[in-house]
Design a protein around this motif. Structure first.
Motif, PDB file in Angstrom:
ATOM      1  N   GLY A  95      -4.256  -6.813  -7.850  1.00  0.00           N
ATOM      2  CA  GLY A  95      -4.305  -7.547  -6.589  1.00  0.00           C
ATOM      3  C   GLY A  95      -5.709  -8.015  -6.308  1.00  0.00           C
ATOM      4  O   GLY A  95      -6.679  -7.532  -6.898  1.00  0.00           O
ATOM      5  N   GLN A 102       0.828  -1.211   0.000  1.00  0.00           N
ATOM      6  CA  GLN A 102       0.000   0.000   0.000  1.00  0.00           C
ATOM      7  C   GLN A 102       0.862   1.262   0.000  1.00  0.00           C
ATOM      8  O   GLN A 102       0.533   2.255  -0.650  1.00  0.00           O
ATOM      9  CB  GLN A 102      -0.942  -0.001   1.208  1.00  0.00           C
ATOM     10  N   LYS A 125      -6.490  -1.414  -3.042  1.00  0.00           N
ATOM     11  CA  LYS A 125      -6.019  -0.671  -4.220  1.00  0.00           C
ATOM     12  C   LYS A 125      -7.031   0.380  -4.673  1.00  0.00           C
ATOM     13  O   LYS A 125      -6.660   1.533  -4.916  1.00  0.00           O
ATOM     14  CB  LYS A 125      -5.687  -1.628  -5.360  1.00  0.00           C
ATOM     15  N   LYS A 173      -7.392  -5.759  -0.939  1.00  0.00           N
ATOM     16  CA  LYS A 173      -6.019  -5.283  -0.793  1.00  0.00           C
ATOM     17  C   LYS A 173      -5.938  -3.768  -0.611  1.00  0.00           C
ATOM     18  O   LYS A 173      -4.904  -3.228  -0.259  1.00  0.00           O
ATOM     19  CB  LYS A 173      -5.181  -5.699  -2.002  1.00  0.00           C
ATOM     20  N   MET A 185      -0.143  -5.951  -5.794  1.00  0.00           N
ATOM     21  CA  MET A 185      -0.313  -5.964  -4.342  1.00  0.00           C
ATOM     22  C   MET A 185      -0.526  -7.398  -3.857  1.00  0.00           C
ATOM     23  O   MET A 185      -1.635  -7.810  -3.490  1.00  0.00           O
ATOM     24  CB  MET A 185      -1.471  -5.047  -3.958  1.00  0.00           C
ATOM     25  N   ASP A 186       0.576  -8.146  -3.866  1.00  0.00           N
ATOM     26  CA  ASP A 186       0.505  -9.547  -3.471  1.00  0.00           C
ATOM     27  C   ASP A 186       1.578  -9.926  -2.455  1.00  0.00           C
ATOM     28  O   ASP A 186       1.838 -11.107  -2.234  1.00  0.00           O
ATOM     29  CB  ASP A 186       0.628 -10.451  -4.701  1.00  0.00           C
ATOM     30  N   SER A 203      -5.711  -8.728   4.447  1.00  0.00           N
ATOM     31  CA  SER A 203      -6.818  -8.285   3.618  1.00  0.00           C
ATOM     32  C   SER A 203      -7.806  -7.528   4.485  1.00  0.00           C
ATOM     33  O   SER A 203      -8.000  -7.859   5.651  1.00  0.00           O
ATOM     34  CB  SER A 203      -7.508  -9.481   2.948  1.00  0.00           C
TER      35      SER A 203
END
Length: 436
Positions: free
Chosen positions: A240, A221, A246, A244, A417-418, A423
């Motif tokens: 992602g 992030q 985004k 996440k 974003m992994d 979460s």
């Protein structure tokens, strides 16, 4: 010379497909023309591209009747009206256009090219079949926008002295997460600018006067926010899984950037994929904004989260999310548009967000990107593992194309974003996505 027969889906989802068959012959079944003629009247992305295909076919037919064959570069384009075959007619009970296209391929001993998975399954009992691959991103591993690298303490010191050169093969704006090979707990983050790796201090981000409502919680992030705040980057892409953050971070940045005066308006758009007839825009009553509303729940959810204290903080004067959205629209801070409507605009001094971009084709993405001037910024978010359009996949959608084509550009940044397993969806939603 090979003979190919095309399914309608190939032409609609890649209007340049006819240019990609080299020194071969492409046979277009007459039933495909009927489908394009029907689709061209739709007020949708599909309708727009049907009209583009019709325009090309019209120009070709001016040279000679297509039943006689016309050369398009080195490729011969021809029409076939032989859309019935006894063996196929006896094999299927339903009267489907797909079966007529298969019959056409069989009658000409041609290779059938289609994007439709079940059509390929059925057709393989009668003809040679290939999936259309010309519009796919040719990669083994998708670009993530970051890399981990074990280095010596001296290399980390070099980076903090701005002396670490890009000997790692990084792309512009790609993050490098350095791990001390003598002390793995000692890490540092840099970003590739020109031919050097510059240190990144997320605790000292230049927010440019933007009053953000959220604080990035984890590394991915923080990297996304860093890219959005970078003045030299015109386009930021983020991929992602759901939860996440985004889209939420992007909406927070976009509204804050407009309210601070960096841009004069936040334009939100997404591709509207109708699962059935009732989800098409024309089905809903009301004006354009009312028709779009059912497709804009991601935006409404983000605004509700960002302004929840204002909306629900005072129990006696609760406000609805609709009222807050209306306020943002009335003050000219926010506008939302169908993706097709932005195609004809010239976008200056605005921040544009394309959400759920995995549901766009390459041509749809191109039609948006080519409207964005340097005074604007484009934010593109999506999850290439969750695609609603049955003719798209993670290799041929517009988001994947933009990420791979843009990774070498200094004005484009990307982050997948992994990294973190965290979460915002909560325990039940995470359980559902992982185990059900």
């Amino acid at each position: 010379m090979k003979l190919f027969t095309l399914d309608t889906s190939v032409l609609i989802y890649d209007v340049d497909s006819l240019y990609k068959f080299g020194e071969n012959e492409v046979i277009i079944p007459s039933i495909v023309y009927e489908e394009i003629n029907h689709l061209k009247d739709e007020d949708s992305e599909r309708g727009f591209y049907a009209r583009k295909v019709a325009e090309l076919l019209d120009k070709l037919s001016e040279e000679a009747p297509l039943r006689n064959g016309v050369m398009l570069g080195k490729t011969k384009i021809s029409t076939s009206y032989q859309v019935h075959n006894t063996a196929i007619d006896k094999s299927f009970f339903m009267n489907k256009n797909d079966y007529k296209i298969i019959a056409c391929a069989r009658n000409h001993n041609a290779i059938l090219i289609t994007r439709d998975r079940m059509m390929r399954v059925m057709a393989r009992d009668f003809v040679d079949v290939e999936e259309y691959n010309a519009d796919k991103v040719q990669v083994k591993d998708f670009y993530k926008g970051y890399r981990f690298m074990e280095v010596s303490p001296a290399e980390i010191e070099k980076m903090f002295d701005n002396k670490l050169k890009n000997n790692f093969g990084l792309f512009p704006n790609e993050f490098l997460i350095l791990i001390n090979n003598q002390n793995p707990k000692h890490t540092a983050v840099g970003i590739c600018k020109k031919d050097h790796i510059l240190p990144v201090d997320f605790s000292k981000l230049d927010t440019q006067g933007i009053k953000l409502k959220l604080t990035p919680l984890n590394l991915e992030q923080k990297m996304l926010m860093y890219l959005m705040l970078d003045k030299s980057i015109t386009c930021v892409t983020a991929t992602g899984k759901s939860g996440k953050g985004k889209s939420l971070l992007a909406v927070d940045y976009a509204l804050g950037a407009v309210q601070s005066g960096l841009y004069n308006k936040f334009m939100y758009t997404k591709s509207t994929i109708a699962v059935d007839k009732k989800e098409e825009l024309g089905f809903y009553p009301g004006d354009l904004e009312e028709k779009l509303k059912p497709h804009l729940q991601p935006l409404y959810s983000s605004i509700e989260f960002l302004f929840k204290k204002e909306l629900y903080g005072n129990g006696k004067q609760r406000r609805s999310v609709d009222q807050k959205v209306d306020e943002l629209i009335l003050t000219d801070l926010l506008r939302f548009y169908p993706l097709a409507n932005i195609r004809g605009m010239s976008v200056d001094e605005k921040i544009v967000m394309l959400d759920e971009a995995q549901n766009t084709t390459n041509h749809m993405m191109k039609s948006l990107v080519t409207r964005i001037n340097d005074s604007s910024k484009l934010l593109v978010t999506g999850d290439i593992e969750q695609i609603d359009d049955r003719n798209l996949n993670k290799f041929n959608n517009g988001l994947s194309h933009l990420i791979e084509a843009g990774k070498e550009e200094e004005f484009i940044g990307h982050i997948c974003m992994d990294i973190s397993a965290e979460s915002k969806r909560g325990k039940l939603a995470t359980f559902g996505s992982m185990k059900l």
